[in-house]
Scaffold this motif. Sequence first.
Motif, PDB file in Angstrom:
ATOM      1  N   ALA A  44       9.297   0.235  -1.576  1.00  0.00           N
ATOM      2  CA  ALA A  44       8.766   0.130  -0.218  1.00  0.00           C
ATOM      3  C   ALA A  44       9.814  -0.356   0.771  1.00  0.00           C
ATOM      4  O   ALA A  44       9.845   0.091   1.921  1.00  0.00           O
ATOM      5  N   GLU A  45      10.669  -1.288   0.362  1.00  0.00           N
ATOM      6  CA  GLU A  45      11.675  -1.792   1.297  1.00  0.00           C
ATOM      7  C   GLU A  45      12.613  -0.678   1.737  1.00  0.00           C
ATOM      8  O   GLU A  45      12.886  -0.508   2.938  1.00  0.00           O
ATOM      9  N   LYS A  46      13.097   0.122   0.806  1.00  0.00           N
ATOM     10  CA  LYS A  46      13.967   1.258   1.143  1.00  0.00           C
ATOM     11  C   LYS A  46      13.230   2.240   2.046  1.00  0.00           C
ATOM     12  O   LYS A  46      13.804   2.767   3.018  1.00  0.00           O
ATOM     13  N   PHE A  47      11.975   2.480   1.755  1.00  0.00           N
ATOM     14  CA  PHE A  47      11.124   3.374   2.553  1.00  0.00           C
ATOM     15  C   PHE A  47      11.083   2.911   4.005  1.00  0.00           C
ATOM     16  O   PHE A  47      11.189   3.719   4.941  1.00  0.00           O
ATOM     17  N   ILE A  48      10.957   1.597   4.208  1.00  0.00           N
ATOM     18  CA  ILE A  48      10.891   1.025   5.556  1.00  0.00           C
ATOM     19  C   ILE A  48      12.259   1.065   6.234  1.00  0.00           C
ATOM     20  O   ILE A  48      12.391   1.507   7.385  1.00  0.00           O
ATOM     21  N   LEU A  49      13.275   0.615   5.536  1.00  0.00           N
ATOM     22  CA  LEU A  49      14.608   0.514   6.141  1.00  0.00           C
ATOM     23  C   LEU A  49      15.172   1.874   6.521  1.00  0.00           C
ATOM     24  O   LEU A  49      15.945   1.987   7.479  1.00  0.00           O
ATOM     25  N   GLU A  50      14.770   2.918   5.810  1.00  0.00           N
ATOM     26  CA  GLU A  50      15.250   4.265   6.116  1.00  0.00           C
ATOM     27  C   GLU A  50      14.369   4.990   7.127  1.00  0.00           C
ATOM     28  O   GLU A  50      14.618   6.156   7.452  1.00  0.00           O
ATOM     29  N   THR A  65       0.819  -1.210   0.000  1.00  0.00           N
ATOM     30  CA  THR A  65       0.000   0.000   0.000  1.00  0.00           C
ATOM     31  C   THR A  65       0.850   1.256   0.000  1.00  0.00           C
ATOM     32  O   THR A  65       0.430   2.291  -0.532  1.00  0.00           O
ATOM     33  N   TYR A  66       2.055   1.211   0.594  1.00  0.00           N
ATOM     34  CA  TYR A  66       2.958   2.359   0.477  1.00  0.00           C
ATOM     35  C   TYR A  66       3.120   2.757  -0.990  1.00  0.00           C
ATOM     36  O   TYR A  66       3.120   3.936  -1.342  1.00  0.00           O
ATOM     37  N   GLU A  67       3.278   1.756  -1.839  1.00  0.00           N
ATOM     38  CA  GLU A  67       3.509   2.008  -3.255  1.00  0.00           C
ATOM     39  C   GLU A  67       2.214   2.379  -3.966  1.00  0.00           C
ATOM     40  O   GLU A  67       2.190   3.273  -4.817  1.00  0.00           O
TER      41      GLU A  67
END
Length: 394
Positions: free
Chosen positions: A315-321, A303-305
């Motif tokens: 989304a993975e980069k969004f979460i990890l950062e 859903t982020y995307e």
Amino acid sequence: MTRPVHVAGVGMMPFTKPGASDSYHAMGARAARAALEDARVDYQHVEQVYAGYVYGDSCSGQAAVYHLGLSGVPVVNVNNNCATGSTALFLARQAIASGAAECVLALGFEQMQRGAIASHWKDRPDPSQRLLDAMEAIQGPPTDAPVAAQLFGGAARMHMQLYGTRTDTFGRISVKARRHAARNPLALFRDALTLDEVMASPAVFDPLTRLQCCPPTCGAAAAVLCSADFARRHGLDAIVRIAAQAMTTDGNSSFDEKDMRKLVGYDMTRRAAAQVYEASGIGPEDIPVVELHDCFTANELITYEALGLAPEGGAEKFILEGDNTYGGKVVTNPSGGLLSKGHPLGATGLAQCAELVWQLRGQAGARQVEGARLALQHNLGLGGACVVTLFQRD
């Protein structure tokens, strides 16, 4: 439909596990009273009621609101799976925006049973059969895992296949949800979790573990909507309004493209969000706080995307950062979301509404997103329906 629609009051009761709640009509009446008290509106001023629930007999909405008074107003019962609460909100907004009513109550409640969601009608076609057939065509015969976990777990697998997303990235969403819920006295699960605990919890459907799945929950929430004229005449706080709203259902891509993300609502979400952004002139980069439908960690990630908070595959980069939490780009599910606050199906969309109204009023306490003047809500129901709502503080 151009009249501004204001959220005059919201109410929510703490969510509980099945077996620990009041009856559905008592919970619904409590939430409705709380919203009316918050709005400083007497029930006699309410001209229409939209009452949402998934599991219950006909006219359960009347059973709840009759506790408020026998005013004779129309009571419309709403069922749209997990998007039921926001569908009631959508209908209430339409009534105000069209001029059909000046003050409307949207109410959602659910008295759930223990265990995974299941169909209660075995003597007739399953309305989700097309969804289930498409799932089997993509990922083979169903397993013994709960069907919803197979659907959203399949979406996680698709994201992993396309973008190399790691399994523990999904687990980090549960850790974040509990961290946010610790600040919310209305959340069901408030104890902190470590990533190791999330990943070591029992497997449900790879890559999802039990602590990445929302629990069955009982509860209720409500909102009082009104026109600007009604708010002015009655001296109400009209600081929060619905700036834009869209509701979508499945298109061909849900079933024809053999993509589990789209089967569980990715394109419904993307289309609804695009309509909201176009109608409001506001983009995802402008929004500081979002309540989105995290029934499983996989759905939060995709859903982020779909909402445009992260680029496709990002989304993975969004979460990890840490861009999905305090100090990042946008605070997602400050309430703790469905994963930690709970998911009483009919109440969920209106509980999301309540959280975002409190955020825009500056009433969210320890979980307040400072300076928030815009807030986005996303509520999804398989089968299917998606409602995206943009709230704005005037």
